[in-house]
Each structure stands twice: as structure tokens, then as C-alpha cells.
Design a protein around this motif. Structure first.
Motif, PDB file in Angstrom:
ATOM      1  N   LYS A   1       0.825  -1.203   0.000  1.00 13.58           N
ATOM      2  CA  LYS A   1       0.000   0.000   0.000  1.00 13.58           C
ATOM      3  C   LYS A   1       0.865   1.262   0.000  1.00 13.58           C
ATOM      4  O   LYS A   1       0.606   2.220  -0.738  1.00 13.58           O
ATOM      5  N   GLU A   2       1.907   1.242   0.824  1.00 10.34           N
ATOM      6  CA  GLU A   2       2.805   2.397   0.857  1.00 10.34           C
ATOM      7  C   GLU A   2       3.551   2.540  -0.463  1.00 10.34           C
ATOM      8  O   GLU A   2       3.794   3.654  -0.952  1.00 10.34           O
ATOM      9  N   TYR A   3       3.909   1.408  -1.055  1.00  8.65           N
ATOM     10  CA  TYR A   3       4.603   1.425  -2.345  1.00  8.65           C
ATOM     11  C   TYR A   3       3.714   2.029  -3.429  1.00  8.65           C
ATOM     12  O   TYR A   3       4.184   2.849  -4.253  1.00  8.65           O
ATOM     13  N   ASP A   4       2.431   1.650  -3.439  1.00  7.93           N
ATOM     14  CA  ASP A   4       1.516   2.223  -4.441  1.00  7.93           C
ATOM     15  C   ASP A   4       1.328   3.720  -4.229  1.00  7.93           C
ATOM     16  O   ASP A   4       1.247   4.499  -5.187  1.00  7.93           O
TER      17      ASP A   4
END
Length: 431
Positions: A119-122
Motif C-alpha cells: 500500500k505504501e509502495y503504491d
């Protein structure tokens, strides 16, 4: 223990005058022994001198049965005493601790890379490459008209509205123009001229003779002009002395002849004024006629001035047009001028114009001609001549780079006025 670690004492040192000798030969055994004792006390529970009396002493009124048992059993082993001893300082924890945030500047080798969630990567990918998430998080400001880099307008205080605003400093127009050469011909003078062959330390005879003859003719002409001025000054002084030696024409009664003649002339003028007939009063037709004549003269004078003004305007236009054509021709000629060897070699032939840039005149070029008895056959006997700094300074003045000035030996100093204070007059009588 402290005696084995401490520095050897040197009691035979005779002198401790210098800092180095004092630090080297001072005996620090007592200080080190005291520090060791303090460390031992801290390990055993604290410094004794800092503890209150209630912790150090206690009143025993009943006695202890354990002391009696210890006394009967005998002395314990040294190993048991060491094992039973416990320090007041807590032991170092063996669990893992977080790394400190401050580093010593040395980059540690990377171990495992920190892992982030999908989620943080997206979210980070959307911020970097754009998307709905970026457009949603962008803060929009409506009506932002302030420009932080714009020039600030200074608001003048109404109290000082009568003062004029300070104008910004601007460069002069002449700064972008090319310097004006002070040579009468108007040719461009090179910064460093090619030296003449006749002014060399070991010149050719023909070149040296030509330079010597030319400079000699110049000095002869200058000497003739000086003698002519001296002769004119001498004749003027002789005339002044002759006029001063002439006697004054004075009559017997002490009155000069000039005064008597002036009185007679003045009396004749007074008689003519008395005999002159006074003008009669003019009639109205005569006054009207005079007004018409004056009006006609005024109109004629106005028409004459108008014709003269028109003629001057036409003449100014013609002169401006001729000057413009002449300047264009001069610029074209200067663009095509190539400074050759002849122009750069004859420094003595340059004729400067009368009007210079500054008030002072440009100094004359030094006479750099070696006479026949000064010519040397050996380089060891040569004497240095000329001054490179003066040559470059004069060249800059001739080329119009700087204005000519005279050196000021003594600057004007501020005048100081000594006065006596009048504070001794400000006294009061005691009440």
C-alpha cells in the motif's frame, strides 16, 4: 594496586620553571589514589562523604544473634566474599537495543533493505508518476497574487512626504562609448608601440642619426620660442620702468594738469546743458503719430527676428546633416584604418589635440635618445633607461582611457577650532 600503575616519582628534579617541566615531573600519586578510592566507594553503594549520617550509622540496642553465629563459625573464604559482593551500579543488559540516531559520520555497510508494504509502495509510486492520488493531495490556492521575487514598492511615510525620493544610481551614457583618442589626427593609437630602431642601445648609425637630428630640431625650436617669450617679457618690463620714471605734470598750487583739463571740460558741458532749449508739450495728434510709429517699428522688428530665427533653423539643420555625414565617413575611415609599422614606431611625431579630457595637460614623452658618448660596446656597461609604469600611464591618457590629472602632494585638511567650554559659568549658590 595504584602504586604499580602510577608514574614513577622523580624527587631529584631540581627545577620546575617551565610548563613542560612542571607537567612532566609533578607527582600525581595522591590524586590518582584518591580517584581510585572514590570509584571503589561508588561501586560499593556511593561516596561515603556525600551520604547522610542516617545511612551510615544505626543505633543497635538489642544486639544481633547472627553476629554471634558468624563469630563462632570462623573466618569465611576470600572467594565467598568476592562472590557475595554486589555492585550498586546495574549490570549491562544483554538484550538487543535500538541503534542510536546520531552517527560518527562513517557509512555502515548496508544489511537487509527496509521493507515497505504494498500500500505504501503504491502511494509513493502515484506521487512520483502522477495519478488521482497526486491530484487529490495537491493544495490549490485561489487568488494567490503575491510574487515573492518581485521588487518591493517602498511606501513613503506621510510625515516625510515633502522630501524628494532618492533616485537610483545609473551608469553614465558615455560608459558604453569607445574612448576618444587624443591624437590630433584622430587615428587609433596602439597600446604598446613598436620601438624605434634609432632608440636602441646598439642602433644602426643611419637610424640613430635620423632620430638624433629630429629630436635636436625639436629642442632648437623650443629654445627659440623660450628666448622669444623672454625678449617680449623684457621689453614689457622696460616700458613699465620707463613709464614709472616719467615725472608728473603738477602745477604750482599742487594741482595736476589732468585735473585742470577735466574741470574745464566739465564746465563746458554744464554750460551747453543750461543753454539747451527744453522740449515743448506734445499735442494729441503728435502722440498718436508717435504710437503708430512705435507700433510699426515693433512689427518690423518682430518680422525681422522671425526671419532670422527661420534662417537659423535652416542653417542648424544643414549643419547637423553635414556633421552626421562627416561622422559616418570618419567612422568608416577608422574601421578601415590599420595601424602599420610606421604609425606605431614614430612616437615623437604624434601631435596631441589642444583640448584634453582633464584640466591638467598630458605630460610630454620622455626624450629617449642615447648620445654618441653614451653608446656602449658591451652589454655589461649598459644602464637601464625609461620607466615602464610611466610609459603605460601616458599611453592610457593618450588613448583616452583615463583623464589627465596632476599629483596632489598635500591634501586639504579639516580646519579645527579650539574653544573653551562655558560650563564653569553654570553654577548655583548653595541653599
Amino acid at each position: 594496586m595504584a602504586s604499580s600503575v602510577s608514574a614513577p616519582a622523580q624527587h631529584k628534579q631540581p627545577s620546575r620553571k617551565g610548563k613542560k617541566a612542571w607537567r612532566k615531573h609533578v607527582d600525581t600519586t595522591e590524586i590518582e589514589q584518591g580517584l581510585d578510592d572514590v570509584r571503589d566507594e561508588v561501586i560499593l553503594g556511593g561516596v561515603i562523604s556525600e551520604k547522610p549520617s542516617s545511612e551510615l550509622f544505626s543505633l543497635d540496642t538489642t544486639g544481633s544473634a547472627e553476629i554471634q553465629k558468624t563469630y563462632k563459625t570462623g573466618k569465611p573464604l576470600k572467594a565467598d566474599e568476592i562472590i557475595a559482593a554486589r555492585s550498586a551500579i546495574p549490570a549491562v543488559s544483554m538484550r538487543k537495543r535500538p541503534a542510536p540516531r546520531t552517527t560518527d559520520g562513517i557509512i555502515a555497510p548496508e544489511g537487509k533493505k527496509p521493507r515497505i508494504s504494498n500500500k505504501e509502495y503504491d502511494r509513493l509510486r502515484a506521487i512520483a508518476y502522477g495519478g488521482d492520488q497526486v491530484q487529490k493531495d495537491v493544495v490549490r490556492l485561489e487568488g494567490a497574487t503575491h510574487d515573492p521575487w518581485a521588487a518591493e514598492e517602498k511606501v513613503q511615510d506621510p510625515k516625510f512626504s515633502f522630501l524628494e525620493e532618492k533616485k537610483a544610481k545609473r551608469e553614465p551614457v558615455t560608459l558604453k562609448r569607445a574612448p576618444v583618442s587624443l591624437v590630433a589626427s584622430g587615428k587609433a593609437v596602439p597600446a604598446v608601440k613598436k620601438p624605434e630602431a634609432g632608440k636602441s642601445y646598439n642602433p644602426n648609425f643611419e637610424d640613430w642619426k635620423g632620430v638624433l637630428k629630429r629630436e635636436g630640431d625639436k629642442e632648437v625650436e623650443a629654445e627659440k620660442k623660450r628666448l622669444q617669450k623672454a625678449e617680449i617679457e623684457r621689453e614689457r618690463q622696460e616700458r613699465i620702468m620707463a613709464i614709472a620714471a616719467e615725472p608728473d605734470l603738477v602745477s604750482d598750487d599742487g594741482e595736476s594738469a589732468w585735473e585742470s583739463e577735466w574741470e574745464g571740460f566739465q564746465s563746458e558741458v554744464e554750460e551747453d546743458l543750461l543753454k539747451k532749449k527744453r522740449p515743448e508739450r506734445k499735442t494729441q495728434p503728435e502722440r498718436n503719430k508717435m504710437k503708430r510709429r512705435k507700433e510699426a517699428e515693433r512689427l518690423a522688428l518682430h518680422e525681422a527676428k522671425s526671419r532670422e530665427r527661420d534662417r537659423q533653423h535652416a542653417q542648424i539643420k544643414a549643419v547637423a546633416k553635414a556633421v552626421k555625414v562627416q561622422e559616418k565617413a570618419k567612422e568608416a575611415a577608422q574601421a578601415l584604418v590599420v595601424v602599420g609599422e610606421d604609425d606605431s614606431s614614430d612616437e615623437g611625431d604624434e601631435v596631441l589635440r589642444r583640448k584634453s579630457l582633464g584640466k591638467a595637460r598630458i605630460p610630454e614623452a620622455p626624450l629617449e635618445v642615447v648620445l654618441s658618448d653614451e653608446l656602449q660596446d658591451s652589454l655589461r656597461l649598459l644602464k637601464p633607461e625609461g620607466n615602464l609604469l610611466k610609459d603605460r600611464f601616458r599611453s592610457m591618457m593618450v588613448r583616452g582611457r583615463i583623464e589627465s590629472r596632476r599629483p596632489i602632494a598635500f591634501h586639504k585638511q579639516r580646519k579645527m577650532k579650539a574653544t573653551e567650554k562655558w560650563s564653569y559659568k553654570d553654577w548655583k549658590l548653595p541653599q
